[in-house]
Design a protein around this motif. Structure first.
Motif, mmCIF file in Angstrom:
data_model
loop_
_atom_site.group_PDB
_atom_site.id
_atom_site.type_symbol
_atom_site.label_atom_id
_atom_site.label_comp_id
_atom_site.label_asym_id
_atom_site.label_seq_id
_atom_site.Cartn_x
_atom_site.Cartn_y
_atom_site.Cartn_z
ATOM 1 N N ALA A 1 11.305 0.939 -17.942
ATOM 2 C CA ALA A 1 10.763 1.785 -16.867
ATOM 3 C C ALA A 1 9.723 2.737 -17.437
ATOM 4 O O ALA A 1 9.974 3.919 -17.676
ATOM 5 N N GLY A 2 8.523 2.229 -17.653
ATOM 6 C CA GLY A 2 7.427 3.039 -18.160
ATOM 7 C C GLY A 2 6.192 2.884 -17.303
ATOM 8 O O GLY A 2 6.168 2.090 -16.348
ATOM 9 N N PRO A 3 5.135 3.621 -17.604
ATOM 10 C CA PRO A 3 3.938 3.610 -16.757
ATOM 11 C C PRO A 3 3.182 2.288 -16.757
ATOM 12 O O PRO A 3 2.336 2.067 -15.892
ATOM 13 N N TYR A 4 3.482 1.395 -17.701
ATOM 14 C CA TYR A 4 2.738 0.134 -17.783
ATOM 15 C C TYR A 4 3.531 -1.062 -17.274
ATOM 16 O O TYR A 4 3.082 -2.198 -17.389
ATOM 17 N N ARG A 5 4.719 -0.802 -16.714
ATOM 18 C CA ARG A 5 5.551 -1.926 -16.271
ATOM 19 C C ARG A 5 4.869 -2.754 -15.192
ATOM 20 O O ARG A 5 4.925 -3.983 -15.221
ATOM 21 N N GLN A 6 4.224 -2.109 -14.234
ATOM 22 C CA GLN A 6 3.563 -2.880 -13.181
ATOM 23 C C GLN A 6 2.454 -3.749 -13.757
ATOM 24 O O GLN A 6 2.246 -4.881 -13.323
ATOM 25 N N ASN B 1 0.844 -1.200 0.000
ATOM 26 C CA ASN B 1 0.000 0.000 0.000
ATOM 27 C C ASN B 1 0.879 1.250 0.000
ATOM 28 O O ASN B 1 0.672 2.174 0.784
ATOM 29 N N ALA B 2 1.871 1.260 -0.886
ATOM 30 C CA ALA B 2 2.814 2.377 -0.969
ATOM 31 C C ALA B 2 2.104 3.663 -1.382
ATOM 32 O O ALA B 2 1.067 3.639 -2.054
ATOM 33 N N LEU B 3 2.698 4.784 -0.973
ATOM 34 C CA LEU B 3 2.193 6.115 -1.292
ATOM 35 C C LEU B 3 3.235 6.846 -2.132
ATOM 36 O O LEU B 3 4.389 6.403 -2.248
ATOM 37 N N PRO B 4 2.862 7.983 -2.735
ATOM 38 C CA PRO B 4 3.841 8.699 -3.566
ATOM 39 C C PRO B 4 5.154 9.014 -2.855
ATOM 40 O O PRO B 4 6.206 9.064 -3.500
ATOM 41 N N GLY B 5 5.125 9.204 -1.519
ATOM 42 C CA GLY B 5 6.350 9.523 -0.797
ATOM 43 C C GLY B 5 7.069 8.331 -0.208
ATOM 44 O O GLY B 5 8.138 8.472 0.399
ATOM 45 N N THR B 6 6.527 7.124 -0.365
ATOM 46 C CA THR B 6 7.136 5.930 0.210
ATOM 47 C C THR B 6 8.435 5.583 -0.518
ATOM 48 O O THR B 6 8.487 5.608 -1.748
ATOM 49 N N THR B 7 9.477 5.241 0.246
ATOM 50 C CA THR B 7 10.750 4.834 -0.341
ATOM 51 C C THR B 7 11.104 3.416 0.098
ATOM 52 O O THR B 7 10.587 2.915 1.093
ATOM 53 N N ASP C 1 -6.587 0.147 -7.287
ATOM 54 C CA ASP C 1 -6.634 -0.701 -6.095
ATOM 55 C C ASP C 1 -5.676 -0.236 -5.001
ATOM 56 O O ASP C 1 -5.695 -0.773 -3.892
ATOM 57 N N GLY C 2 -4.804 0.738 -5.296
ATOM 58 C CA GLY C 2 -3.881 1.264 -4.296
ATOM 59 C C GLY C 2 -2.758 0.323 -3.923
ATOM 60 O O GLY C 2 -2.066 0.550 -2.926
ATOM 61 N N LEU C 3 -2.522 -0.716 -4.713
ATOM 62 C CA LEU C 3 -1.477 -1.696 -4.434
ATOM 63 C C LEU C 3 -0.389 -1.600 -5.493
ATOM 64 O O LEU C 3 -0.681 -1.582 -6.694
ATOM 65 N N TYR C 4 0.879 -1.576 -5.038
ATOM 66 C CA TYR C 4 2.004 -1.354 -5.944
ATOM 67 C C TYR C 4 3.108 -2.360 -5.654
ATOM 68 O O TYR C 4 3.294 -2.798 -4.518
ATOM 69 N N SER D 1 7.854 3.476 -8.904
ATOM 70 C CA SER D 1 8.723 4.042 -9.927
ATOM 71 C C SER D 1 8.588 3.229 -11.219
ATOM 72 O O SER D 1 8.807 2.004 -11.204
ATOM 73 N N PRO D 2 8.200 3.923 -12.300
ATOM 74 C CA PRO D 2 7.787 5.322 -12.423
ATOM 75 C C PRO D 2 6.490 5.590 -11.662
ATOM 76 O O PRO D 2 5.736 4.668 -11.373
ATOM 77 N N ALA D 3 6.263 6.860 -11.358
ATOM 78 C CA ALA D 3 5.098 7.251 -10.574
ATOM 79 C C ALA D 3 3.816 6.997 -11.362
ATOM 80 O O ALA D 3 3.667 7.467 -12.493
#
Length: 262
Positions: free
Chosen positions: A225-230, A68-74, A109-112, A102-104
């Protein structure tokens, strides 16, 4: 686009953790086939997990799955020969803290899942992962550490992606619907031709022999490393199909069919 690869998740060994709920411990990260068994913290302090493989293992890839990572999670990975190595500031390998997403992107579903390809294979016994910059409780389903098996060739035209509904539906002649619930999972089907004898014997055949139809591996269909990698990363089961001899002697064709649990 980049060539696809697969990773067999290593057994994580003996684990320690800085923050975990008693019913959702960090040991659940090793249950890669059971995504409902998660690691969950209480708050966002001391978000680290550390492991001892027991013997040295080769690693060139790391991914923490369905967090449940957020934009600021590292996320930060350290590898070393001892606990002191990975707990300190001079680990032989240190990815340093980097964005978890990454990429943002934003998923409904909020799962990354994170994605870290190491520049070279690292062979160490101890590992440690630190999560920073998070707000609230942190949750993740599994952790993949391992060595990539990467195709020397691109896949053939005609690959397929799509859903597989494990439920059932029957519609009677009068329009009454009998709906049996079930998960809807993602599938990936592709073929790789012109596989060399060396690649088949030393990479693919051992991988598929180990996995069979009951063991889980991570498959990254397009590591760019593009927006569709996940959305092009799968973790699940191979439905084995035999490799066939190609048109050229000592060349092979592989049909791969993946049923993903993420």
């Amino acid at each position: 686009m980049e060539k696809p690869f697969a990773v067999v998740p290593l057994s994580l060994g003996t684990l320690s953790c800085g923050n975990q709920r008693s019913n959702r411990p960090a040991s659940h990260l090793g249950e890669v086939a059971l995504t409902g068994m998660v690691w969950q913290s209480t708050g966002n302090s001391n978000l680290w997990v550390r492991g001892d493989f027991g013997t040295t293992k080769p690693i060139d890839f790391m991914s923490m799955i369905w967090a449940n990572a957020l934009p600021g999670t590292t996320i930060r990975l350290r590898l070393g020969a001892s606990q002191a190595d990975v707990d300190g500031s001079s680990a032989p390998y240190d990815s340093t803290a980097r964005p978890f997403i990454s990429p943002a992107i934003t998923r409904e579903d909020g799962l990354y899942s994170s994605h870290l390809e190491l520049p070279s294979v690292q062979t160490y016994r101890w590992w440690r992962i630190d999560i920073g910059g998070h707000t609230g409780d942190f949750t993740a389903a599994s952790l993949v550490l391992g060595k990539t098996v990467r195709s020397a060739n691109f896949y053939n035209p005609g690959w397929q992606m799509g859903p597989e509904d494990l439920g059932e539906i029957e519609i009677a002649r009068n329009g009454v619907v009998d709906d049996t619930p079930g998960l809807i999972l993602r599938t990936l089907d592709f073929k790789i031709s012109w596989v060399s004898e060396v690649d088949w014997e030393t990479l693919w055949q051992p991988l598929l022999q180990y996995l069979g139809k009951r063991r889980v591996a991570l498959w990254c269909f397009d590591p760019e490393a593009g927006p569709y990698r996940q959305g092009r990363t799968y973790m699940g089961y191979v439905r084995p199909q035999p490799a066939t001899g190609g048109a050229i002697v000592r060349k092979y064709e592989m049909d791969l069919s993946i049923l993903s649990i993420i």
